[in-house]
Design an enzyme around this catalytic site. Structure first.
Site, PDB file in Angstrom:
ATOM      1  N   CYS A 134       0.856  -1.193   0.000  1.00  0.00           N
ATOM      2  CA  CYS A 134       0.000   0.000   0.000  1.00  0.00           C
ATOM      3  C   CYS A 134       0.889   1.239   0.000  1.00  0.00           C
ATOM      4  O   CYS A 134       1.612   1.496   0.974  1.00  0.00           O
ATOM      5  CB  CYS A 134      -0.893  -0.016   1.238  1.00  0.00           C
ATOM      6  N   CYS A 190      -1.025   3.252  -6.673  1.00  0.00           N
ATOM      7  CA  CYS A 190      -1.954   2.713  -5.678  1.00  0.00           C
ATOM      8  C   CYS A 190      -2.178   1.277  -6.112  1.00  0.00           C
ATOM      9  O   CYS A 190      -2.466   1.013  -7.298  1.00  0.00           O
ATOM     10  CB  CYS A 190      -3.268   3.488  -5.684  1.00  0.00           C
TER      11      CYS A 190
HETATM   12  N1  DGL Z   1      -4.025   0.418  -1.998  1.00  0.00           N
HETATM   13  C1  DGL Z   1      -3.692   1.674  -1.406  1.00  0.00           C
HETATM   14  C2  DGL Z   1      -2.397   2.215  -2.048  1.00  0.00           C
HETATM   15  O1  DGL Z   1      -1.611   1.499  -2.641  1.00  0.00           O
HETATM   16  C3  DGL Z   1      -4.703   2.787  -1.388  1.00  0.00           C
HETATM   17  C4  DGL Z   1      -6.136   2.639  -1.067  1.00  0.00           C
HETATM   18  C5  DGL Z   1      -6.671   3.546   0.041  1.00  0.00           C
HETATM   19  O2  DGL Z   1      -6.890   4.764  -0.161  1.00  0.00           O
HETATM   20  O3  DGL Z   1      -6.851   3.007   1.126  1.00  0.00           O
HETATM   21  O4  DGL Z   1      -2.124   3.381  -1.952  1.00  0.00           O
END
Ligand code: DGL
Length: 266
Positions: A73, A188
């Site tokens: 993330c 993301c």
């Molecule tokens: N999957 C998360 C990232 O790579 C973002 C999603 C969220 O806003 O929680 O930034």
């Protein structure tokens, strides 16, 4: 053999888990989605978000004793990667940061866009990456307020209007003095699930840079492969902090060889 823990705010980390499974076939995985805190990109109390994730890792490490933790993330790692490493010095963490360095190495036009959550585009970490590795490029940061949630809905099988997706990605495409954006960094981990839609709606072809494989390779480097191993049996657990993922999400996880553990990790 100890498992590999993969962490995200939602289902985005599955894009990394998919690659890590290929490169680390001898390992079981534990997938953790802090869906009770989703979307991380919208959090404004960053101290509270950092404390939440550090607390969560304390419990997860104690309970699962992983070999390594992959923080899949960008929004979390660019905020609290240093804090979580300091809090658990005995644990190895593989982070996820916007793939600005490889984009700067590959761009021909010198125009790169970074598509990320509003949180990630605001981070000092992201600005530092641009300063350190892409100072010679024209880098456009695009903070998308809705795409992570759209990707969650899309992957659950809900219909997402093309116009809504187009509005989120359109600022990535710039044309200046005859030069055009030629790389969009998917900063993301949710976004690669929608890469086909992005390609369809893009005003011109670009490289959509997905860092998932590079993250998995980094994990593999830190955990060298064994000389031999027995084929794995059993299904790996997925923990949702809400303890209430819906039916479509459970079915999706099944496709990734994961089964939801019915209790919260928080
Ligand atoms: N999957 C998360 C990232 O790579 C973002 C999603 C969220 O806003 O929680 O930034």
């Amino acid at each position: 053999m100890k498992p590999v823990l993969v962490f995200d705010s939602g289902i985005g980390g599955l894009t990394v888990l998919r690659e890590a499974r290929v490169l680390m076939p001898e390992r079981h995985f534990v997938y953790v989605a802090d869906d009770a805190g989703f979307p991380y990109g919208d959090w404004t109390d960053l101290d509270a978000l950092t404390a939440r994730i550090v607390t969560l890792f304390g419990r997860l490490i104690a309970e699962h004793d992983p070999e390594i933790c992959i923080i899949a993330c960008n929004t979390a790692f660019t905020l609290m990667g240093a804090e979580v490493r300091a809090a658990f010095p005995q644990m190895r963490f593989v982070g996820t940061v916007p793939a600005i360095k490889p984009a700067a190495e590959r761009t021909r036009s010198g125009m790169v866009s970074v598509l990320a959550t509003p949180g990630t585009v605001k981070r000092a970490y992201t600005r530092d990456l641009i300063q350190s590795f892409a100072a010679q490029c024209d880098v456009q940061l695009v903070g998308s307020p809705h795409l992570a949630a759209m990707a969650e809905a899309y992957i659950r099988g809900e219909t997402i209007e093309d116009a809504a997706v187009h509005a989120e990605i359109a600022p990535c495409f710039r044309e200046v003095d005859g030069r055009r954006t030629d790389i969009v960094v998917l900063a993301c981990t949710h976004y690669p699930f929608m890469a086909n839609v992005f390609r369809k709606l893009a005003p011109w072809p670009v490289d959509w840079l997905d860092p998932a494989e590079a993250i998995a390779r980094q994990a593999r480097r830190l955990v060298p492969p064994p000389e031999s191993f027995a084929p794995l049996t059993g299904i790996d657990p997925a923990i949702f902090t809400s303890a209430a993922p819906d039916f479509a999400t459970r079915r999706l996880l099944q496709g990734f060889g994961l089964t939801v553990v019915d209790r919260s990790a928080l």
